[in-house]
Design a protein around this motif. Structure first.
Motif, PDB file in Angstrom:
ATOM      1  N   PRO A  31      11.544  -8.092   7.221  1.00 23.84           N
ATOM      2  CA  PRO A  31      11.680  -7.421   8.517  1.00 23.84           C
ATOM      3  C   PRO A  31      11.095  -6.014   8.452  1.00 23.84           C
ATOM      4  N   GLY A  32      10.503  -5.570   9.545  1.00 23.28           N
ATOM      5  CA  GLY A  32      10.113  -4.164   9.705  1.00 23.28           C
ATOM      6  C   GLY A  32       9.047  -3.670   8.743  1.00 23.28           C
ATOM      7  N   ILE A  33       8.032  -4.481   8.463  1.00 23.75           N
ATOM      8  CA  ILE A  33       6.942  -4.001   7.611  1.00 23.75           C
ATOM      9  C   ILE A  33       6.114  -2.995   8.420  1.00 23.75           C
ATOM     10  N   ALA A  34       5.890  -1.825   7.835  1.00 20.81           N
ATOM     11  CA  ALA A  34       5.109  -0.793   8.528  1.00 20.81           C
ATOM     12  C   ALA A  34       3.654  -0.897   8.109  1.00 20.81           C
ATOM     13  N   GLY A  35       2.789  -0.344   8.944  1.00 25.58           N
ATOM     14  CA  GLY A  35       1.378  -0.336   8.557  1.00 25.58           C
ATOM     15  C   GLY A  35       0.479  -0.261   9.765  1.00 25.58           C
ATOM     16  N   ASP A  36      -0.774   0.100   9.514  1.00 27.75           N
ATOM     17  CA  ASP A  36      -1.715   0.244  10.618  1.00 27.75           C
ATOM     18  C   ASP A  36      -2.750  -0.881  10.577  1.00 27.75           C
TER      19      ASP A  36
END
Ligand SMILES: [Zn+2]
Length: 458
Positions: A31-36
């Motif tokens: 859940p909630g993997i950050a990244g651009d």
């Protein structure tokens, strides 16, 4: 690529999570993997491992008839149906070694498929030195081969001696023998009897191929498996009885595996008496509606292990005006509709859980045919073969929305639930919102690992 906010479904369960993909592989599920990264919004969607269809006939040329689908149109249809890998048959023509048959098939396939593919051999005869040829075939990544017990006097048929000799060696060699199980003498005799009585219209298609022919050939295959110790896989089972025989044999230690197809679950033989009988000609034929509840139970209870479409895209126009069941090349398109039908008639009715659907359409085919865990899985390290499925929209299915060149669907007009929204193969989007966005050649040949009972039956 980051697939964010969807409900991820595997055979083990469901969770709200994101999937991070790098270099064509799943690298993280949480859940909630950050990244651009290049982000795909999956909110409200189901995120499933791509379907592994273990049974297709794209560009089938029987010598007398040819499917309208080739590898481009058939694989486009696969992509639109959420199928990221299909297993296709390489027919062994007269005088061909297995390796020659494989090479001939690969020349037609390579560079033309929108999604990944593996190959099964169809074995019709065993020539001099076939044992070494078989070892070389397994080495080349073809670890399954089909025997047809019927269609005598065609390119397909193999006699019992060929079948038995093959099974004496196949298990030790890492090869899984698949069987199209129909007792040829019964279907030939029944066909002759019907024709002699002037009963040749399409309404007799099912009568000509009774269920006992299928059950008998399955029983024979189980005996061969028991005697040789080699595993056996029965394709496209159409009734509960052979499944019960297989379940009993497994309890006795026989390594036997059962496949069915969506059409046996959602259509029944009553259609042969109707005006559209030409849309439902496949072998084995559709059966009585009374057996269907049991087939669904067998799916939920894991007595049937895999679902294949048996996609065979003959054009409907080739059947126009031929009201003779013995004169039609059988086969129906289906690679695009398996997931849709299992969701619509399995999950929404409560007969299957979503996890069952993933197990039957993705995990088990990959396990049985030596593609696991690279295919059929969303675990880190797996190929990023992913389907985003929108479970909400309802519509009446129309063949015009499908990508097969067969130009018809046996499911035309049925009310279905959900829609494949996006299909991803090794991290690349190949289908999105009704359009093929990849190109032929995106799909590549997949070597299958030798058959392993432990892997297949876990
Ligand atoms: Zn088939």
């Amino acid at each position: 690529m980051l697939i964010r906010g969807g409900t991820i479904v595997t055979g083990a369960g469901e969770q709200e999570a994101d999937i991070l993909v790098r270099d064509g592989k799943v690298v993280r599920v949480a859940p909630g993997i950050a990244g651009d990264q290049d982000t795909i919004d999956a909110s409200g969607l189901l995120v499933l491992p791509g379907v592994v269809d273990p049974h297709t006939h794209l560009l089938l040329d029987t010598g007398t008839a040819r499917t309208a689908d080739d590898f481009e149109s058939g694989s486009a249809s696969a992509a639109a149906g959420g199928v990221t890998t299909y297993l296709e048959f390489a027919p062994q023509l007269k005088g061909q070694t297995f390796l020659q048959a494989l090479a001939a098939r690969r020349r037609l396939m390579d560079g033309h498929s929108h999604v990944d593919y593996g190959v099964h051999m169809t074995i019709a005869h065993l020539g001099d030195g076939w044992e070494r040829d078989l070892d070389a075939l397994v080495e080349a990544g073809v670890t399954s081969a089909k025997i047809y017990t019927t269609y005598r006097d065609t390119i397909f048929y193999a006699d019992d001696w060929t079948w038995y000799r093959l099974m004496e060696r196949s298990g030790g060699g890492g090869l899984l023998v698949q069987v199209h199980a129909e007792n040829d003498a019964i279907v030939e005799g029944m066909t002759r009897q019907l024709l002699a009585a002037g009963k040749r219209s399409l309404r007799y298609h099912g009568v000509a191929r009774p269920a006992v022919a299928e059950a008998e050939a399955v029983a024979r295959g189980l005996l061969f498996s028991r005697t040789t110790g080699s595993p056996v896989y029965f394709v496209h089972l159409s009734t509960p009885e052979p499944v019960a025989l297989i379940a009993q044999a497994r309890r006795d230690g026989v390594q036997a595996i059962a496949e069915t197809c969506p059409h046996y679950l959602v259509l029944d033989e009553s259609v042969y008496a109707g005006p559209d009988a030409a849309r439902y000609l496949m072998m084995p034929p559709l059966r009585g509606a009374d057996g269907q509840a049991k087939l669904w139970q067998y799916l939920a209870g894991a007595a049937i292990h895999t679902i294949g479409s048996d996609h065979c895209g003959f054009a409907l126009r080739d059947r126009l005006g031929i009201d003779d069941f013995s004169a039609v090349s059988p086969g129906i398109p289906g690679v695009e509709t398996s997931l849709l039908l299992l969701y619509s008639f399995g999950v929404t009715t409560g007969r299957l859980r979503l996890t069952d659907v993933v197990r039957l359409l993705s995990e088990q085919p990959a396990r049985v045919f030596g593609l696991w865990p690279r295919k059929g899985s969303l675990m880190p390290g797996a190929d990023a073969d992913i389907v985003l499925y929108d479970p909400r929209p309802q519509r009446r299915l129309a063949a015009s929305e499908l990508h097969s060149r067969a130009g018809f669907s046996p499911y035309e007009g049925m009310t279905v639930t959900g829609r494949v929204k996006t299909t991803v193969v090794r991290g690349r989007v190949v289908y999105r919102d009704g359009s093929i966005v990849g190109k032929p050649g995106d799909g590549i040949y997949q070597r299958c690992d030798p058959f392993d009972w432990q892997r297949a039956s876990t």
